[in-house]
Every structure is written in C-alpha cells, then in structure tokens.
Design a protein around this motif. Structure first.
Motif, PDB file in Angstrom:
ATOM      1  N   LEU A 108       0.827  -1.210   0.000  1.00 60.09           N
ATOM      2  CA  LEU A 108       0.000   0.000   0.000  1.00 60.09           C
ATOM      3  C   LEU A 108       0.861   1.260   0.000  1.00 60.09           C
ATOM      4  O   LEU A 108       0.561   2.224  -0.715  1.00 60.09           O
ATOM      5  CB  LEU A 108      -0.928  -0.008   1.219  1.00 60.09           C
ATOM      6  CG  LEU A 108      -1.979  -1.125   1.255  1.00 60.09           C
ATOM      7  CD1 LEU A 108      -2.824  -1.016   2.519  1.00 60.09           C
ATOM      8  CD2 LEU A 108      -2.864  -1.085   0.023  1.00 60.09           C
ATOM      9  N   TRP A 137      -6.798  -4.548   6.611  1.00 58.79           N
ATOM     10  CA  TRP A 137      -5.643  -3.969   5.926  1.00 58.79           C
ATOM     11  C   TRP A 137      -4.632  -3.505   6.967  1.00 58.79           C
ATOM     12  O   TRP A 137      -4.960  -3.315   8.140  1.00 58.79           O
ATOM     13  CB  TRP A 137      -6.059  -2.808   5.017  1.00 58.79           C
ATOM     14  CG  TRP A 137      -6.768  -1.674   5.717  1.00 58.79           C
ATOM     15  CD1 TRP A 137      -7.997  -1.730   6.303  1.00 58.79           C
ATOM     16  CD2 TRP A 137      -6.294  -0.335   5.888  1.00 58.79           C
ATOM     17  NE1 TRP A 137      -8.338  -0.501   6.835  1.00 58.79           N
ATOM     18  CE2 TRP A 137      -7.304   0.373   6.585  1.00 58.79           C
ATOM     19  CE3 TRP A 137      -5.147   0.337   5.514  1.00 58.79           C
ATOM     20  CZ2 TRP A 137      -7.179   1.718   6.912  1.00 58.79           C
ATOM     21  CZ3 TRP A 137      -5.018   1.684   5.836  1.00 58.79           C
ATOM     22  CH2 TRP A 137      -6.024   2.353   6.528  1.00 58.79           C
ATOM     23  N   ILE A 147      -8.596   4.578   2.319  1.00 54.51           N
ATOM     24  CA  ILE A 147      -7.814   3.503   1.696  1.00 54.51           C
ATOM     25  C   ILE A 147      -8.615   2.835   0.579  1.00 54.51           C
ATOM     26  O   ILE A 147      -8.043   2.357  -0.415  1.00 54.51           O
ATOM     27  CB  ILE A 147      -7.356   2.477   2.755  1.00 54.51           C
ATOM     28  CG1 ILE A 147      -6.221   1.596   2.202  1.00 54.51           C
ATOM     29  CG2 ILE A 147      -8.495   1.633   3.230  1.00 54.51           C
ATOM     30  CD1 ILE A 147      -4.969   2.336   1.862  1.00 54.51           C
ATOM     31  N   SER A 176      -7.513   2.566  -3.331  1.00 53.10           N
ATOM     32  CA  SER A 176      -7.460   1.290  -4.049  1.00 53.10           C
ATOM     33  C   SER A 176      -8.222   1.339  -5.369  1.00 53.10           C
ATOM     34  O   SER A 176      -8.024   0.466  -6.227  1.00 53.10           O
ATOM     35  CB  SER A 176      -8.033   0.173  -3.163  1.00 53.10           C
ATOM     36  OG  SER A 176      -9.416   0.392  -2.901  1.00 53.10           O
TER      37      SER A 176
END
Length: 335
Positions: free
Chosen positions: A97, A168, A281, A285
């Motif tokens: 990430l 995550w 997040i 993505s």
C-alpha cells in the motif's frame, strides 16, 4: 446441529457477499491494465518510443502489479483474518500500500514534468535527449528509491499495525514515538510534494498550449491557408495533455484523501474515526482500476476495439447458452 450448520452457512454467505466488490474490482483492474499495456505495445513506432507513452505504460504496469499483489491478500483476509495474526503478511500488505501509493504519484509527477519540459522548454528537452530510453531509466530510479523509502518502516523507522476493521495494514499514523511520527510526516509530505508539482506543471503546460493554439490560429488565418503539419503536431500535444490532465485528476482525487488522513491522524487534529480511514484507503485502491480505463475511453480507436471485442464475446456466449430447440421439419408438399 441444524442451528450450527445454518450459522456456518450464513457466516460463509456473508463473507462471500462482502468480498464480491473486491473480487469485481480486482477483475476490472487487471483487465483494464492488461488492455492498456497491450495497446501501447502494439501502437505506432513513434508513439511507442516516446517518453510520455513509455511513462503511461510504466503507470499501467505499476497499477497492474499493485492490483495483483494487494487484492489477493485483501480477498483472502475475508475468509481468515490472517493480517492480525501474521506480522510478516501484515508488513507485506503495508509495504504494498505504501509503495504503490507513492509510486503512482511519482510517475504521474514525472509525466507532468516531461510534458512541461517538452512544451515550455523544448530546447532543454532536446539537449537532455529525453526519449523512451531515458523514461525507462527514470522508471527504474523511481522504483528503486520508492522501494528503499517504503522499506524504512520494516527497518524500525515506523510501526506497522492492522487497521480497523482488521482488513488492511498500514503504518501507525498516531504514533507517540518521535521517529515513527517523523516517518508519518515524511511520507505524507513526499506525497504532498508530488501532488503540488503535478498540479503546477499541468497548469503551466495548459497555459502554454492555450497561447500556442491562439498563435497558430492567427498565423493560419493570416496566410489564408492551412499548415497541416503544424496543426497536426499541436493536435498531438493537446491529445497527450488531455490524457495527462484526466489521469492526473483521477490519481490526485484517489490519493489525496489518504495523504490527508496521515496528516490528520498524526497531528491528532480530530477524533479518530475508523470509517474515514477505511474510506480513504478504499478510494486509494480504486486508483489503479480507473487509470487504464481513462486511457481506453479517451482513445476512440481503442474504445471501439474494446467495444467490438465485448460484442463478439457476448454474441459467442449467448449462442453457447441459447437452448437448442427441436429440429424443424419442413412442411409436406401435397402433389
């Protein structure tokens, strides 16, 4: 026993429903990036060997790698929560990430800088021999520096922890340790710098292209004819700039919320809200999924080819699943 089986079935069914969106995003992202890479590799020689389209291909490869490495971990975690139990897997997910977030921004910034030099400083552009070879070297340097930068948390410069709701992993962006807090600020500052440079270069290039367009229009009107070569060259520049602007908007819109969350969480300006962090997040993505489709939709020839392929595939599938009726017997003819 029946109650237990029903509970297990409902739990499994709920997990499948929850991971339907990640699986769909994974499939769309992989397909879009593969199509973009294939089209760029089969494009005309001058387009394939330009620095700008080499960087576009590098961005597509980066998005494809990010999707293929991050999504399977996320999907598998819906069945077994391994991220909170396996620290090595958690570190890997966090690195993915971190790396692909800053790599996408740095490649986008490099694309904007390449266009800025090409349009605003053409003599410097030619003197530095900027071409597809230098673009490939630039991509290699970007990857190398970002790998080193995003590996620092695993070397003790920050702490990697599972983030709510344990689907995550990321750096501890509310760290009390000064070194860990410094890395959070540094990561957000580097991303912010790429964002500002991208916006500044794009604004400067757009202003220059507007002036060039007006100047060429006046020259053509004064000559009473049309300079096809000059107008075609300007059209190519505008086409590349349009692709750059739309892609930049997508990348910046998807990346900025996560950068803001890093700053806000570390400074602790607001109460911690796990829903906002999770939303940030998730927006980030989406970036590697949207990037290739921007190129596909902006290139009309590519769009029509993809649309034609879909129609052919749909026609084959429809014919394959269509039930076959009984054979028709021709009517008897009475003499």
């Amino acid at each position: 026993m029946n109650i237990m089986n029903t509970t297990i079935f409902n739990d499994t069914h709920g997990k499948i429903d929850a991971m339907a969106v990640p699986v769909l995003m994974f499939g769309v992202g992989v397909m879009g990036n593969v199509i973009t890479i294939a089209v760029l590799c089969r494009s005309k020689q001058e387009r394939r060997e330009s620095a700008f389209y080499t960087l576009v291909c590098g961005l597509a490869v980066t998005d494809l790698l990010g999707t293929c490495l991050a999504s399977p971990v996320t999907i598998a975690n819906y069945f077994e929560h391994r991220l909170d139990a396996n620290h090595a897997l958690c570190e890997f997910h966090s690195f993915i990430l971190l790396f692909f977030g800053v790599a996408g921004l740095s490649i986008m910034c490099t694309m904007s800088a390449e266009r800025y030099l090409s349009i605003n400083h053409p003599y410097t552009y030619q003197r530095w021999y900027i071409n597809h070879h230098s673009a490939r070297r630039g991509l290699f340097v970007i990857y190398l520096l970002n790998i080193i930068f995003c590996s620092l948390p695993m070397l003790g410069f920050s702490k990697i922890i599972p983030q709510e709701p344990d689907t995550w992993c990321f750096i501890d962006w509310r760290a009390q340790n000064h070194l860990h807090a410094f890395y959070s600020y540094l990561y957000a500052a580097v991303n912010s710098l790429f964002i500002l440079l991208t916006v500044a270069c794009n604004v400067a290039v757009c202003g220059t292209l507007v002036v060039m367009q007006r100047r060429k229009t006046r020259q053509v009107s004064a000559r009473g004819g049309s300079d096809q070569k000059t107008l075609q060259s300007l059209s190519v520049e505008i086409e590349m700039m349009l692709l750059l602007i739309v892609t930049s908007v997508v990348v910046l819109a998807c990346s900025t919320p996560l950068v803001v969350c890093v700053f806000v969480n570390q400074i602790q300006l607001a109460a911690w809200n796990k829903n906002v962090d999770l939303l940030a997040i998730r927006i980030a993505s989406v970036n590697p999924i949207l990037d290739p489709w921007v190129y596909i939709l902006l290139r009309r020839t590519v769009f029509h080819k993809v649309l034609g392929a879909w129609k052919r595939l749909f026609g084959v599938c429809r014919r394959a699943i269509r039930p076959q009726g009984p054979p028709q017997v021709p009517p008897c003819v009475m003499d």
